[in-house]
Design an enzyme around this catalytic site. Structure first.
Site, PDB file in Angstrom:
ATOM      1  CD1 TRP A 242      -2.913   1.558   0.811  1.00 53.67           C
ATOM      2  CD2 TRP A 242      -1.379   2.403   2.176  1.00 53.67           C
ATOM      3  NE1 TRP A 242      -3.340   2.803   1.194  1.00 53.67           N
ATOM      4  CE2 TRP A 242      -2.411   3.352   2.031  1.00 53.67           C
ATOM      5  CE3 TRP A 242      -0.291   2.724   3.003  1.00 53.67           C
ATOM      6  CZ2 TRP A 242      -2.404   4.586   2.673  1.00 53.67           C
ATOM      7  CZ3 TRP A 242      -0.275   3.953   3.638  1.00 53.67           C
ATOM      8  CH2 TRP A 242      -1.318   4.857   3.475  1.00 53.67           C
ATOM      9  CG  HIS A 243       3.450   2.334   3.202  1.00 54.89           C
ATOM     10  ND1 HIS A 243       2.809   1.325   3.901  1.00 54.89           N
ATOM     11  CD2 HIS A 243       3.464   3.406   4.035  1.00 54.89           C
ATOM     12  CE1 HIS A 243       2.472   1.772   5.096  1.00 54.89           C
ATOM     13  NE2 HIS A 243       2.845   3.021   5.205  1.00 54.89           N
ATOM     14  N   GLY A 244       3.659   1.801  -1.483  1.00 56.60           N
ATOM     15  CA  GLY A 244       4.289   2.146  -2.748  1.00 56.60           C
ATOM     16  C   GLY A 244       4.563   0.938  -3.618  1.00 56.60           C
TER      17      GLY A 244
ATOM     18  CG  PHE B  11       3.043   6.508   0.738  1.00 54.11           C
ATOM     19  CD1 PHE B  11       3.916   6.101  -0.250  1.00 54.11           C
ATOM     20  CD2 PHE B  11       3.542   6.819   1.975  1.00 54.11           C
ATOM     21  CE1 PHE B  11       5.270   6.003  -0.004  1.00 54.11           C
ATOM     22  CE2 PHE B  11       4.914   6.724   2.242  1.00 54.11           C
ATOM     23  CZ  PHE B  11       5.768   6.318   1.247  1.00 54.11           C
TER      24      PHE B  11
END
Length: 461
Positions: free
Chosen positions: A322-324, A461
């Protein structure tokens, strides 16, 4: 539009005054706050507003259909379709290039001729997509009734939390729209104090650490010896906390001045004595989202030890993704998931003193941040390989040392002391706090680089 900029300093006072002037006339205030939020979001690129509007209308349509459907199976299918479309939207904008590149690399000479498109990543798409998912899920679970389309538009676009959270649940925010806020109950003192604290964290600390230490070392770790590499690791640990919690502080403070309450997002995460404790303190709104919408639906800890480990590892791996769209983020999630599994497996078997549990947890978190910050695995490998390389400390200065020690050390202050300080701030005259905020802005402005304010880390993000 960034919070600590001249543009926002002109935008917010106008919105604040007009908001309170119109608040009793909800039929006027609600369209006004939507327009203001879209102006805020579309300042960088108006086309992103089209995506936000599409997400809003699509999820509202799905929520209305779910509420009108009596069959539980039909409701589940509708929910699945809505969530799938939300995740597909997120996947196209955020993960398409990552998917194509890795499929092409994996297949080698048998690779498919998939087009590699350059797709602009809308700011905050992960945050408002998750909030849209929480809305339709809460409607399906009958935790909230479908709201009006206008209220849903406010919920998803409300500018204080729009681009970097906190992730506000529908059942937390939508009820606040049922009645205009009472100006006599607005926590002005807390709002002003949080804005001032957020400015100091972001501009005076996070950006300085990034400019003076973190960015140079992570750009070319091979040019530095162990003292500078360790300094960069600790400095990034302080930077990412100040950058993200600084945004959250400002977001919560701005919302308070407008009369609305957001959930807490950080609670001294670097005082954690275990990884479970860390995730109860770090990005708390994401932690509970992953728990409620992924970990528990997978079975949580209800289906035996090994499936619990599977669920923890899968949840944190997806949390990392999810962060990248990059392998360091994925492996950072795997690392945290593995630590949570080991912690659960060893629970009750190791009786370590509290200070040692804290020291081990903190330094493992620091190691994880190195992986999180590294642009690719090559840089991460070079960085870790040189952590024992002898050499001089060329980047350590007194101001840098004070910043790092203060950021980490203040989180070890007893929580009761922090609560007393918060109570005293709330009792302070708002005029005094407003004057204090003006002084903070003036002092912090002197620390801003000639290149301007750096975007918040979590914007991407």
């Amino acid at each position: 539009m960034l919070f600590p900029t001249v543009q926002f300093a002109l935008f917010f006072p106008v919105v604040l005054v007009l908001s309170w002037a119109l608040i009793r006339r909800q039929a006027v205030w609600k369209p006004f706050i939507i327009v203001a939020s879209y102006v805020f979001y579309g300042y960088a690129d108006w086309r992103f507003c089209l995506l936000l509007a599409a997400i809003t209308l699509g999820n509202q349509w799905a929520a209305l259909l779910i509420a009108r459907t009596r069959s539980e199976r039909g409701r589940s299918w509708l929910l699945g379709g809505a969530v799938a479309l939300d995740l597909l939207t997120l996947g196209v904008f955020k993960y398409y290039a990552f998917f194509v590149e890795n499929v092409d690399r994996a297949l080698g000479p048998f690779s498919l001729p998939l087009p590699l498109l350059t797709i602009a990543l809308p700011i905050g798409v992960s945050f408002f997509t998750f909030q849209a998912i929480s809305y339709v899920v809460d409607v399906k679970r009958r935790l909230v009734e479908p709201a009006s389309t206008v209220d849903v538009a406010i919920y998803l676009s409300f500018f204080p939390h729009l681009v970097a959270g906190p992730i506000v649940r529908a059942r937390e925010f939508l009820p606040q729209l049922q009645q205009p806020p009472d100006p006599r109950k607005v926590a002005v003192g807390s709002g002003l104090a949080l804005i001032a604290l957020g400015l100091v964290k972001k501009l005076a600390i996070a950006d300085t650490l990034a400019r003076e230490v973190v960015d140079p070392v992570f750009a070319v770790p091979g040019a530095y010896a162990a003292p500078d590499l360790w300094l960069a690791a600790y400095a990034y640990t302080a930077q990412i906390y100040c950058d993200f919690s600084g945004y959250t502080d400002m977001a919560i403070g701005l919302a308070l001045l407008l009369g609305y309450v957001f959930p807490q997002n950080f609670r001294s995460p670097y005082r954690a004595t275990g990884f479970s404790d860390f995730w109860r303190r770090w990005h708390m709104t994401l932690s509970r989202f992953l728990r409620d919408f992924l970990y528990i639906p997978l079975g949580g800890n209800r289906k035996g030890r090994w499936k619990t480990y599977r669920n923890l590892l899968l949840t944190m791996t997806l949390g990392g993704l999810w962060h990248g769209a990059a392998w360091p983020f994925v492996l950072w999630g795997v690392f945290h998931g593995t630590m949570l599994c080991l912690e659960r497996a060893w629970r009750g078997r190791l009786a370590l003193p509290g200070w040692l549990r804290w020291a081990v947890t903190f330094h493992l978190v620091v190691l994880g941040w190195i992986l999180f910050r590294a642009p690719d695995m090559q840089v991460f490998g070079d960085f870790v390989a040189r952590l024992a390389e002898p050499g001089p400390a060329t980047l350590l200065t007194a101001p840098i040392a004070v910043m790092v020690v203060a950021v980490i050390g203040l989180q070890l202050v007893p929580e009761r002391t922090v609560e007393r300080v918060q109570v005293n701030i709330e009792r302070t005259n708002p005029l005094v706090l407003g004057a204090g905020l003006a002084v903070v802005i003036a002092l912090v402005a002197a620390t801003v680089s000639s290149q301007g304010v750096a975007p918040f880390i979590y914007f991407r993000f």
